[in-house]
Design an enzyme around this catalytic site. Structure first.
Site, PDB file in Angstrom:
ATOM      1  N   ASP A 135       0.814  -1.214   0.000  1.00  0.00           N
ATOM      2  CA  ASP A 135       0.000   0.000   0.000  1.00  0.00           C
ATOM      3  C   ASP A 135       0.850   1.267   0.000  1.00  0.00           C
ATOM      4  O   ASP A 135       2.007   1.257   0.424  1.00  0.00           O
ATOM      5  CB  ASP A 135      -0.920   0.010   1.222  1.00  0.00           C
ATOM      6  CG  ASP A 135      -1.892  -1.152   1.234  1.00  0.00           C
ATOM      7  OD1 ASP A 135      -2.283  -1.593   0.144  1.00  0.00           O
ATOM      8  OD2 ASP A 135      -2.243  -1.617   2.338  1.00  0.00           O
ATOM      9  N   LYS A 136       0.259   2.347  -0.442  1.00  0.00           N
ATOM     10  CA  LYS A 136       0.936   3.639  -0.527  1.00  0.00           C
ATOM     11  C   LYS A 136       1.618   4.022   0.784  1.00  0.00           C
ATOM     12  O   LYS A 136       2.776   4.444   0.798  1.00  0.00           O
ATOM     13  CB  LYS A 136      -0.081   4.716  -0.922  1.00  0.00           C
ATOM     14  CG  LYS A 136       0.413   6.158  -0.821  1.00  0.00           C
ATOM     15  CD  LYS A 136      -0.674   7.117  -1.267  1.00  0.00           C
ATOM     16  CE  LYS A 136      -0.291   8.569  -1.045  1.00  0.00           C
ATOM     17  NZ  LYS A 136      -0.394   8.959   0.385  1.00  0.00           N
TER      18      LYS A 136
END
Length: 304
Positions: A135-136
């Site tokens: 994830d970011k």
């Protein structure tokens, strides 16, 4: 274009929901559009979105070509932990998106990788070289394929659960047990399409955890993935009542300050596609993570 086939076993419910729940990469809105366009069929026939899926139904659809993004190489610094002719292992910082999408056409890991080296083409023009994602706002290690042969090998390793993927997660609450395993199937949340959830009939998901250090109100865990579903650690930890600290999607509103979840992909094991050598890489906790640990009031470290 890619063709997908789904044979229903025990899932029931609306056609659009069943299909969206079965595939992490497709939203219910996308599926409904394909149903309305007649490119999704059930047992060879076009059905409405509200069609009630039955056991043994065969659902087929061809995913339309996505709108192309003008993907450009960008001279963005990379923390390369390892590189050879087949692959790279990159330590991604918190806040960096892995590959371009609408709203994130530049500044991604892929933009940076394209500037650095040629990449595999298996995932098309938007996700060249990307074998798996984090994830970011999760930091840590990713393996990246530089050619198609390497990509196929690394993807097969993931599918066969041969990779070692260990994370550090700072979670809410204090654990009584020192270690454990969470086995709970995951799929799209019916309440919020942006979220994953533990759902009956979801995809198998297994997460192992071990306590590293206890703090007042928090616990630092070493988490090992047996499967790699979307948001798996974040959902599983929230499911057992210990959401990841700082998680804006699955955690409480009153949590630790920062720019996202305190989750770091620290260890990655893989087999080199050409030589067959087993390789393991590690990335230390980033500064923002260690600084937060220093601010917490500790209990006692597990030493067994």
């Amino acid at each position: 274009m890619s063709e997908e086939t789904l044979v229903i076993t025990d899932q029931t419910g609306r056609l659009d929901k069943v299909v969206a729940d079965a595939f992490d990469d497709y939203t219910r809105t996308q599926v409904t559009g394909w149903i309305n366009d007649g490119i999704l069929t059930v047992n060879g026939a076009v059905k409405k979105a509200k069609y009630s899926v039955k056991p043994n139904d065969e659902i087929k659809f061809t995913v339309p070509e996505a709108v192309e993004i003008d993907l450009q190489p960008e001279d963005i610094p990379l923390d390369i932990v390892y590189e050879d002719d087949d692959l790279l292992v990159v330590n991604k910082p918190q806040g960096m998106v892995v590959h371009p999408a609408l709203g994130h056409e530049s500044g991604t890991l892929v933009n940076a990788l394209m500037f650095h080296t040629p990449l595999s083409t298996i995932n098309g023009v938007v996700r060249p070289g990307i074998v798996h994602r984090i994830d970011k706002d999760t930091s840590g290690l990713l393996m990246v394929a530089k050619n198609d042969k390497a990509h196929e090998s690394l993807s097969a390793q993931l599918k066969d659960k041969k990779n070692l993927r260990q994370y550090y997660a700072l979670v809410h609450g204090e654990f009584v047990e020192n270690e454990g395993t969470i086995k709970a199937p995951l799929g799209r949340s019916s309440a919020d399409r942006k979220k994953q959830a533990v759902v009956a009939g979801g995809r198998d998901a297994v997460t192992h955890f071990k306590v590293v250090k206890r703090f007042v109100g928090y616990t630092l865990l070493q988490v090992t993935l047996e499967t790699g579903r979307t948001h798996q650690i974040r959902v599983h930890m929230a499911y057992i009542g210990h959401p990841v600290a700082g998680d804006p999607l699955y955690g409480p509103k009153k949590t630790l300050p920062g720019n996202g979840q305190y989750l770091h992909a620290a260890t990655l094991g893989l087999t080199q596609p050409t030589t067959g050598e087993d390789m393991t890489f590690e990335a230390p906790l980033p500064d923002y993570f260690t600084a937060m640990l220093d601010q917490l009031d500790p209990y006692a470290e597990i030493t067994d």
